[in-house]
Each structure stands twice: as C-alpha cells, then as structure tokens.
Design a protein around this motif. Structure first.
Motif, PDB file in Angstrom:
ATOM      1  N   GLU A   3       0.729  -1.101  -0.096  1.00 17.34           N
ATOM      2  CA  GLU A   3      -0.133  -0.048   0.001  1.00 17.34           C
ATOM      3  C   GLU A   3       0.748   1.140  -0.003  1.00 17.34           C
ATOM      4  O   GLU A   3       0.449   2.271  -0.767  1.00 17.34           O
ATOM      5  CB  GLU A   3      -1.127   0.081   1.302  1.00 17.34           C
ATOM      6  N   ARG A   4       1.856   1.348   0.763  1.00 16.20           N
ATOM      7  CA  ARG A   4       2.883   2.288   0.767  1.00 16.20           C
ATOM      8  C   ARG A   4       3.309   2.530  -0.599  1.00 16.20           C
ATOM      9  O   ARG A   4       3.561   3.681  -1.145  1.00 16.20           O
ATOM     10  CB  ARG A   4       3.878   2.023   1.876  1.00 16.20           C
ATOM     11  N   LEU A   5       4.001   1.509  -1.279  1.00 15.50           N
ATOM     12  CA  LEU A   5       4.523   1.633  -2.473  1.00 15.50           C
ATOM     13  C   LEU A   5       3.632   2.388  -3.546  1.00 15.50           C
ATOM     14  O   LEU A   5       4.048   2.897  -4.493  1.00 15.50           O
ATOM     15  CB  LEU A   5       4.964   0.237  -2.904  1.00 15.50           C
ATOM     16  N   PHE A   6       2.575   1.857  -3.459  1.00 22.15           N
ATOM     17  CA  PHE A   6       1.452   2.236  -4.582  1.00 22.15           C
ATOM     18  C   PHE A   6       0.504   3.363  -4.175  1.00 22.15           C
ATOM     19  O   PHE A   6      -0.562   3.437  -4.597  1.00 22.15           O
ATOM     20  CB  PHE A   6       0.803   1.126  -5.264  1.00 22.15           C
ATOM     21  N   GLN A   7       0.889   3.959  -3.080  1.00 21.60           N
ATOM     22  CA  GLN A   7      -0.064   4.703  -2.465  1.00 21.60           C
ATOM     23  C   GLN A   7      -0.466   6.093  -3.683  1.00 21.60           C
ATOM     24  O   GLN A   7      -1.695   6.623  -3.367  1.00 21.60           O
ATOM     25  CB  GLN A   7       0.549   5.406  -1.335  1.00 21.60           C
ATOM     26  N   LEU A   8       0.311   6.180  -4.376  1.00 18.07           N
ATOM     27  CA  LEU A   8      -0.244   7.526  -5.487  1.00 18.07           C
ATOM     28  C   LEU A   8      -0.961   6.606  -6.617  1.00 18.07           C
ATOM     29  O   LEU A   8      -1.001   7.608  -7.556  1.00 18.07           O
ATOM     30  CB  LEU A   8       0.945   8.121  -6.017  1.00 18.07           C
ATOM     31  N   ALA A   9      -0.964   5.404  -6.586  1.00 19.30           N
ATOM     32  CA  ALA A   9      -1.642   4.842  -7.924  1.00 19.30           C
ATOM     33  C   ALA A   9      -3.047   4.643  -7.901  1.00 19.30           C
ATOM     34  O   ALA A   9      -3.850   4.437  -6.769  1.00 19.30           O
ATOM     35  CB  ALA A   9      -1.003   3.333  -7.959  1.00 19.30           C
ATOM     36  N   PRO A  10      -3.664   5.474  -8.949  1.00 23.61           N
ATOM     37  CA  PRO A  10      -5.156   5.407  -9.099  1.00 23.61           C
ATOM     38  C   PRO A  10      -5.385   3.966  -9.080  1.00 23.61           C
ATOM     39  O   PRO A  10      -4.783   3.229 -10.019  1.00 23.61           O
ATOM     40  CB  PRO A  10      -5.526   6.077 -10.283  1.00 23.61           C
ATOM     41  N   ALA A  11      -6.558   3.440  -8.246  1.00 26.58           N
ATOM     42  CA  ALA A  11      -6.765   2.165  -8.524  1.00 26.58           C
ATOM     43  C   ALA A  11      -7.875   1.804  -9.404  1.00 26.58           C
ATOM     44  O   ALA A  11      -8.829   2.645  -9.516  1.00 26.58           O
ATOM     45  CB  ALA A  11      -7.254   1.404  -7.232  1.00 26.58           C
ATOM     46  N   PRO A  12      -8.093   0.947 -10.240  1.00 26.09           N
ATOM     47  CA  PRO A  12      -6.813  -0.207 -10.053  1.00 26.09           C
ATOM     48  C   PRO A  12      -5.661   0.197 -11.304  1.00 26.09           C
ATOM     49  O   PRO A  12      -6.160   0.992 -12.260  1.00 26.09           O
ATOM     50  CB  PRO A  12      -7.631  -1.575 -10.741  1.00 26.09           C
ATOM     51  N   ILE A  13      -4.525  -0.205 -10.964  1.00 27.99           N
ATOM     52  CA  ILE A  13      -3.475  -0.231 -12.114  1.00 27.99           C
ATOM     53  C   ILE A  13      -4.111  -1.037 -13.369  1.00 27.99           C
ATOM     54  O   ILE A  13      -4.446  -2.059 -13.208  1.00 27.99           O
ATOM     55  CB  ILE A  13      -2.111  -0.661 -11.568  1.00 27.99           C
ATOM     56  N   VAL A 279       7.055  -7.463   0.565  1.00 29.34           N
ATOM     57  CA  VAL A 279       5.945  -6.353   0.312  1.00 29.34           C
ATOM     58  C   VAL A 279       4.602  -6.444   1.023  1.00 29.34           C
ATOM     59  O   VAL A 279       3.657  -5.648   0.707  1.00 29.34           O
ATOM     60  CB  VAL A 279       5.859  -5.819  -1.196  1.00 29.34           C
ATOM     61  N   GLY A 280       4.505  -7.107   2.025  1.00 30.40           N
ATOM     62  CA  GLY A 280       3.640  -7.315   2.854  1.00 30.40           C
ATOM     63  C   GLY A 280       2.069  -7.768   2.227  1.00 30.40           C
ATOM     64  O   GLY A 280       1.257  -7.763   2.579  1.00 30.40           O
ATOM     65  N   LEU A 281       2.504  -8.849   0.837  1.00 31.70           N
ATOM     66  CA  LEU A 281       1.183  -9.638   0.446  1.00 31.70           C
ATOM     67  C   LEU A 281       0.937 -10.664   0.940  1.00 31.70           C
ATOM     68  O   LEU A 281      -0.234 -11.366   0.923  1.00 31.70           O
ATOM     69  CB  LEU A 281       1.646  -9.989  -1.114  1.00 31.70           C
ATOM     70  N   CYS A 282       1.899 -11.490   2.014  1.00 31.46           N
ATOM     71  CA  CYS A 282       1.529 -12.681   2.530  1.00 31.46           C
ATOM     72  C   CYS A 282       2.407 -12.866   3.715  1.00 31.46           C
ATOM     73  O   CYS A 282       3.449 -11.944   3.963  1.00 31.46           O
ATOM     74  CB  CYS A 282       1.422 -13.727   1.783  1.00 31.46           C
ATOM     75  N   GLU A 283       2.590 -13.894   4.435  1.00 31.80           N
ATOM     76  CA  GLU A 283       3.537 -14.268   5.469  1.00 31.80           C
ATOM     77  C   GLU A 283       4.548 -14.973   4.487  1.00 31.80           C
ATOM     78  O   GLU A 283       4.207 -15.733   3.471  1.00 31.80           O
ATOM     79  CB  GLU A 283       2.738 -15.449   6.345  1.00 31.80           C
ATOM     80  N   PRO A 284       5.836 -15.154   4.886  1.00 30.03           N
ATOM     81  CA  PRO A 284       6.937 -15.602   4.384  1.00 30.03           C
ATOM     82  C   PRO A 284       6.750 -17.107   4.095  1.00 30.03           C
ATOM     83  O   PRO A 284       7.181 -17.580   3.214  1.00 30.03           O
ATOM     84  CB  PRO A 284       8.000 -15.317   5.269  1.00 30.03           C
ATOM     85  N   ASP A 285       5.875 -17.900   4.847  1.00 29.93           N
ATOM     86  CA  ASP A 285       5.828 -19.391   4.634  1.00 29.93           C
ATOM     87  C   ASP A 285       4.307 -19.405   4.070  1.00 29.93           C
ATOM     88  O   ASP A 285       4.185 -20.627   4.279  1.00 29.93           O
ATOM     89  CB  ASP A 285       6.131 -20.122   5.888  1.00 29.93           C
ATOM     90  N   GLU A 286       3.864 -18.374   3.616  1.00 22.86           N
ATOM     91  CA  GLU A 286       2.208 -18.887   3.073  1.00 22.86           C
ATOM     92  C   GLU A 286       2.568 -19.175   1.616  1.00 22.86           C
ATOM     93  O   GLU A 286       2.779 -18.302   0.716  1.00 22.86           O
ATOM     94  CB  GLU A 286       1.531 -17.638   3.458  1.00 22.86           C
ATOM     95  N   PRO A 287       1.987 -20.471   1.320  1.00 16.45           N
ATOM     96  CA  PRO A 287       2.121 -20.776  -0.027  1.00 16.45           C
ATOM     97  C   PRO A 287       0.761 -19.975  -0.812  1.00 16.45           C
ATOM     98  O   PRO A 287      -0.392 -19.930  -0.391  1.00 16.45           O
ATOM     99  CB  PRO A 287       1.814 -22.231  -0.123  1.00 16.45           C
ATOM    100  N   LEU A 288       1.044 -19.294  -2.070  1.00 17.58           N
ATOM    101  CA  LEU A 288      -0.247 -18.659  -2.752  1.00 17.58           C
ATOM    102  C   LEU A 288      -0.197 -19.078  -4.194  1.00 17.58           C
ATOM    103  O   LEU A 288       0.951 -19.069  -4.869  1.00 17.58           O
ATOM    104  CB  LEU A 288       0.202 -17.003  -2.518  1.00 17.58           C
ATOM    105  N   ARG A 296      -4.939 -10.979  -3.888  1.00 20.80           N
ATOM    106  CA  ARG A 296      -4.416 -10.054  -2.362  1.00 20.80           C
ATOM    107  C   ARG A 296      -3.698  -9.095  -3.226  1.00 20.80           C
ATOM    108  O   ARG A 296      -3.903  -7.976  -2.260  1.00 20.80           O
ATOM    109  CB  ARG A 296      -3.349 -10.975  -1.994  1.00 20.80           C
ATOM    110  N   PHE A 297      -3.002  -8.633  -4.308  1.00 17.27           N
ATOM    111  CA  PHE A 297      -2.465  -7.613  -4.846  1.00 17.27           C
ATOM    112  C   PHE A 297      -3.477  -6.432  -5.012  1.00 17.27           C
ATOM    113  O   PHE A 297      -3.269  -5.456  -4.677  1.00 17.27           O
ATOM    114  CB  PHE A 297      -1.820  -7.870  -5.930  1.00 17.27           C
TER     115      PHE A 297
END
Ligand code: GLU
Length: 306
Positions: A3-13, A279-288, A296-297
């Motif tokens: 969210e911090r990375l893309f705070q300026l992005a009009p959603a959705p990219i 970048v906060g999309l999941c836990e490091p050991d969470e298979p997605l 999620r993104f």
C-alpha cells in the motif's frame, strides 16, 4: 508495504506491462521481486506481461544468461506472453528513431571519452557527471579535425537541461533536468535510453515497472518520447531489495540467486512467497497460488486508494 509503494496509484492499475532484464548474469532476488510486482501489476487486470531481453551491450552479455533468467521467471510461476523479444533483433527500429532525431537536428556527434567528461565535471566521485558541452557547438573546422582523427563519435541528444515533469506511482511527481545524453554509442550500438523508449512504445506498453535505480533515467526517456511523438507509459519505480545489512544486493553473492536459494533448501515457490511477503502480500511461509496472489495484490491496492 504494497500500500505504501503504490499509495499514489489510481486504483486499479491497468494495462500491459513488461520485465526487461539485461542478460549479464543470473537475476538476483531484487530483480525477481521487481519481476513479481511487474507481473502482479499487469496480470491483476488481465494485461499482457511481456519479456524483453536487453542485450545491446554485447560486452556485458553472458552466453546462456537470458535462458537462465527465463527459467528463473518460469520457476517462480511468472508466466509471460510470447514472443520474448531480444533488443539485438530490433536494430532497424532504433535506427529509424535515431534518424528522426537527427532529421530534427536534435543530435550532434561527440568524441569525448568518459574520462574527459569526468575530468571536466565537478560532480563528486561516484555521481554521474554532467556533460560539459565540449562537442555541442563545434565549428566546421573543429568537426573536420575530429573526423580526420579516425575515431568514431557517439551521437548525443540536445537535452539542454530541459525540465521534464512526470508522475511516478511510488515517488509522486518529479521534475528533473535532461542533460545532453548519448543515444548511439561510438561503436554504433543504440544506447539504453533510446532503445527502451522505442521498445516500450513499439510493444504498446502502458506501464513501466522497474527498480528505482532507474528513476533518474526517466526524464531523459520522457524527453525522447516527446521528441519522437510517442505515448508516455505510467511509471512505477520500486525500491531495490536490500540484503540483511541494508546493502544493495550484489550479483556476486551467489545466495541471492534462485540457484543459491535452492542450495539453502528454499524451493522457488517458497522464494516467491518470501518476496511477496517482503512487500506485505502474505506471510513468508504462506503458499499462494496465482489467483490468490493476484487478488491479494488487487485488494490491497484498492483498499489503499479508497
Ligand atoms: N535492462 C535494465 C536492467 O536490467 C532495465 C531497463 C528498464 O526496465 O527500463 O536494469
């Protein structure tokens, strides 16, 4: 962090995106995280995700490297749209662009060496030196003298410290000055700025997602888009992934490659989760799986811009 990375992005990219590695060695985790996020940006709205191999700097290209890089992207599940293009197959496109800049009198031949430019500049060591203008306004006699030397000139664009403002979705609005920069090297190869701008337009890309080590290159590229009448994509310059000491990752450290991670017992999809977790999309050991990662993104982006 997304969210911090893309705070300026009009959603959705939305739109088509790309990853454009230089085949100079294995991709490190920082490159792979950039690729993962470029893929998320493109795919989360059903856009194309293209791969472009930036192999114009033949002295730095390592044989087999492009194949290995593609293998790493595939191992992370980052599927791309065919065809993969090599810049070295696209010379005619770059020549055309150089010709139109030349016809518009925006180029001049430059015989300066890097050492001469550095010597004439007051830039602190390590900073890119501004071009001091040595070859900018040569007289006919000076041109003849230099031509007679037999040394081939580079071609430099008359950036002339033009002020360019562009919007980056991570860094916000930026205004930078455009130095006189090289568009064709003295060995005839098109330079990075020129080739990237031509390709981003020829491939009809609407989104450029790349590391923020290239943020300072963007104004020159926007200037070229203006001069060549090309559309401007939107820009997302991502912070480089740092190692645990906060230092920039180095290709020399083998543990930061996918092969190196495998030797530490980390399978590619585990690495993908670790990168997504950074970048906060999941836990490091969470298979997605792909759908989970993309949704999620998207949902984080939508939340952060509501
Ligand atoms: N080929 C460049 C690199 O590997 C990236 C260029 C770009 O994304 O514009 O650093």
């Amino acid at each position: 962090m997304v969210e911090r990375l893309f705070q300026l992005a009009p959603a959705p990219i939305n739109g088509d995106g790309r990853f454009a590695p230089s085949p100079t060695g294995p991709l490190h985790l920082g490159n792979l995280r950039t690729a993962l996020l470029a893929w998320c940006c493109a795919r989360s709205n059903g856009g194309r995700f293209l791969i472009r191999i930036e192999d114009l700097d033949q002295e730095r290209v390592r044989p087999g490297s492009a194949t290995q890089q593609l293998g790493d992207l595939a191992a992370l599940g980052l599927e791309w749209d065919e065809p993969v293009v090599n810049q070295s197959d696209r010379m005619a496109l770059y020549d055309d662009a150089i010709e139109s800049l030349r016809a518009a009198e925006l180029l001049y031949p430059c015989w300066c060496t890097r050492a001469e430019i550095r010597g004439a500049s007051s830039a602190p060591h390590g900073e890119p030196a501004h071009y001091p203008g040595t070859c900018r306004e040569l007289t006919t006699a000076q041109l003849q003298e230099r031509r007679a030397s037999g040394r081939q000139p580079a071609l430099r664009a008359r950036g002339g410290q033009a002020e360019i403002t562009f919007l980056d979705r991570v860094h916000g609005e930026r205004t930078d000055l455009v130095d006189d920069f090289v568009v064709a090297r003295n060995d005839g190869a098109p330079a990075y700025h020129l080739a990237v701008v031509v390709d981003d337009a020829a491939q009809a890309l609407s989104e450029v997602v790349r590391g923020d080590d290239l943020l300072d290159s963007t104004a020159a590229q926007c200037w070229l888009q203006i001069q060549l009448g090309l559309p401007r994509p939107s820009y997302v310059h991502l912070p480089l992934l740092r190692d645990s000491d906060g230092k920039r990752m180095s290709k020399r450290d083998s543990s930061v490659t996918l092969d190196g991670q495998a030797e530490l017992g980390h399978a590619p999809l585990q690495v993908r989760s670790e990168l997504a977790a950074s970048v906060g999309l999941c836990e490091p050991d969470e298979p997605l799986d792909d759908d989970q990662l993309l949704s999620r993104f998207s949902s984080i982006l939508v939340e952060s811009t509501e």
